[in-house]
Design an enzyme around this catalytic site. Structure first.
Site, short mmCIF file in Angstrom:
data_model
loop_
_atom_site.label_atom_id
_atom_site.label_comp_id
_atom_site.label_asym_id
_atom_site.label_seq_id
_atom_site.Cartn_x
_atom_site.Cartn_y
_atom_site.Cartn_z
N ARG A 1 0.82 -1.21 0.00
CA ARG A 1 0.00 0.00 0.00
C ARG A 1 0.86 1.27 0.00
O ARG A 1 0.47 2.28 -0.59
CB ARG A 1 -0.96 -0.01 1.19
CG ARG A 1 -2.13 -0.97 1.00
CD ARG A 1 -3.14 -0.88 2.11
NE ARG A 1 -4.37 -1.58 1.75
CZ ARG A 1 -5.43 -1.70 2.54
NH1 ARG A 1 -5.41 -1.15 3.74
NH2 ARG A 1 -6.49 -2.34 2.13
N LYS B 1 -19.48 -17.25 1.52
CA LYS B 1 -20.88 -17.00 1.84
C LYS B 1 -21.64 -16.21 0.78
O LYS B 1 -21.20 -15.16 0.34
CB LYS B 1 -20.98 -16.25 3.18
CG LYS B 1 -20.46 -17.05 4.37
CD LYS B 1 -20.64 -16.27 5.65
CE LYS B 1 -20.20 -17.10 6.86
NZ LYS B 1 -20.39 -16.34 8.13
N GLY C 1 -9.34 -9.09 -0.73
CA GLY C 1 -8.20 -9.67 -0.03
C GLY C 1 -7.85 -11.09 -0.43
O GLY C 1 -6.71 -11.39 -0.81
N GLY D 1 -13.49 -3.47 0.73
CA GLY D 1 -14.88 -3.05 0.76
C GLY D 1 -15.26 -2.11 -0.37
O GLY D 1 -16.35 -2.22 -0.94
#
Length: 400
Positions: free
Chosen positions: A36, A197, A354, A377
């Site tokens: 990053r 999920k 990720g 996100g």
């Protein structure tokens, strides 16, 4: 979109507030992954070359509006300096006397790193007075933190409304890549969505079936879809309470003429461990006491065939339990095929999330993708079709 870039800004002699995401992993006081920080270097370098004075705004961990010494950005100042290759000063606050004094002392060719913005509760509340205090430190605002653009915080949203604003090089690259993948993509478009999920990706799947030509569903999510179709999945990870939702998504895909690719063969085992005994079976032959841990070679062949006919690929999530062999085989094979097509100039490939980045790195394929986003996100919310506050603020600034 109407957002501006560094090329549109006069930075000579100006103090430039740069929102970055350098929330890097630290163990025993050492940064274990500088990715990053490395990715903000083009923006900082360009600002310096244009005569600007970069002042970095960033958060670190989750101090929840309080000063937590262990979460001070001062701990990584040295690493930031090493990665950027220029002197980096540090201010013990991001507003007030300490920040103003440090900005005033900043010499040409130097960078200033301000203390964790989240030490102030007003940051996450998007407080206008706090944003004004930040704005008072500079003359131009640059947002280079796409990974935080889904948060309406003072340093990501309100600040863009107070100063002449633009996207940094990393933000620019993210936005252009995502626009190419979902905004105005070259068709056919294939999306790969994996992971554990369905419940965490309902909005994503619902949006994609209306946007792409083929949707590949893998990982534990695929088990839920198989169960929704009445396929016995043994002891596999699945959300049986989500089978109704899975059926609705399948129906929506049918209405939108979106092809859904689910496993046609499976790799099963009786335990989840490295090197566990496994076998490849037809999708409807999972033993009652076994679990599905990967897609089989016939499924991989269908996926790679879809890649061969596609012009654009969006990837989020692995196809199986990629963390341990041999259950990484499908993800690795599909990723390498996509990378080869991309390298040959036949495919535009954009990936993010990720687990996705880790899986592509494991396959040795990440560097050959067109773009790999480090945003989690924000990348998902963009794929879900949501408006990101940080991006919206840049667009509004570009239209002023």
């Amino acid at each position: 979109m109407a957002w501006k870039t560094l090329d549109d800004m006069d930075l000579d002699g100006r103090t430039v507030l740069v929102r970055v995401d350098i929330n890097v992993p630290v163990e025993d006081g050492h940064v274990t992954d500088t990715t990053r920080i490395d990715r903000i270097r083009p923006t900082v370098t360009d600002i310096l070359s244009k005569g600007g004075r970069p002042v970095l705004l960033a958060h670190f961990d989750r101090p929840k509006g309080k000063v937590v010494p262990e979460m001070s950005l001062g701990h990584i100042r040295g690493t930031v300096e090493d990665c950027l290759g220029v002197p980096v000063r540090f201010a013990e606050d991001c507003i007030g006397v300490a920040a103003k004094t440090a900005v005033a002392a900043l010499a040409p060719g130097e960078v200033l790193l301000l203390e964790n913005t989240r030490f102030h509760a007003e940051e996450e509340k998007n407080d206008p007075m706090f944003a004004a205090s930040l704005a008072a430190l500079g003359e131009v605002y640059v947002n280079d933190a796409f990974s935080a653009a889904h948060r309406a915080h003072a340093s990501t949203e309100a600040l863009a409304r107070l100063l002449p604003s633009c996207a940094g090089r990393l933000m620019e690259a993210e936005l252009r890549a995502l626009e190419a993948a979902l905004g105005t993509p070259e068709r056919p478009v294939v999306a790969v969505v994996g992971g554990a999920k369905v419940s965490t990706k309902i909005e994503l799947l619902s949006n994609l079936v209306r946007k792409v030509n083929t949707l590949v569903i893998g990982g534990g999510m695929a088990n839920t879809f198989l169960a929704a179709q009445g396929v016995e999945i043994g002891t596999s990870l699945a959300e049986h309470d989500m089978t109704g939702t899975a059926s609705e998504i399948l129906a929506a895909a049918g209405e939108a003429a979106c092809e859904i690719l689910l496993p046609v063969d499976i790799v099963v085992a009786h335990e989840f461990r490295e090197g566990a005994d496994s076998e490849t079976l037809p999708v409807d032959a999972c033993p009652p006491d076994a679990m599905i841990l990967d897609a089989g070679p016939q499924t991989v062949a269908q996926i790679t065939a879809a890649f061969d006919h596609a012009r654009t690929l969006i990837w989020n999530g692995p196809l199986g339990a990629f963390e341990i062999a041999p259950f990484d085989a499908a993800t690795v094979a599909a990723a390498r095929h996509a990378a080869a097509r991309t390298g040959a100039g036949l495919l535009t490939s954009v990936a993010g999330g990720g687990d996705t980045v880790a899986a592509l790195n494991r396959a040795g394929a990440a560097e050959d993708f067109t773009y790999v986003s480090t945003a989690g996100g924000a990348f998902l919310e963009w794929m879900e079709g949501k408006t990101l506050p940080g991006v919206a603020a840049l667009v509004a600034a570009g239209e002023r």
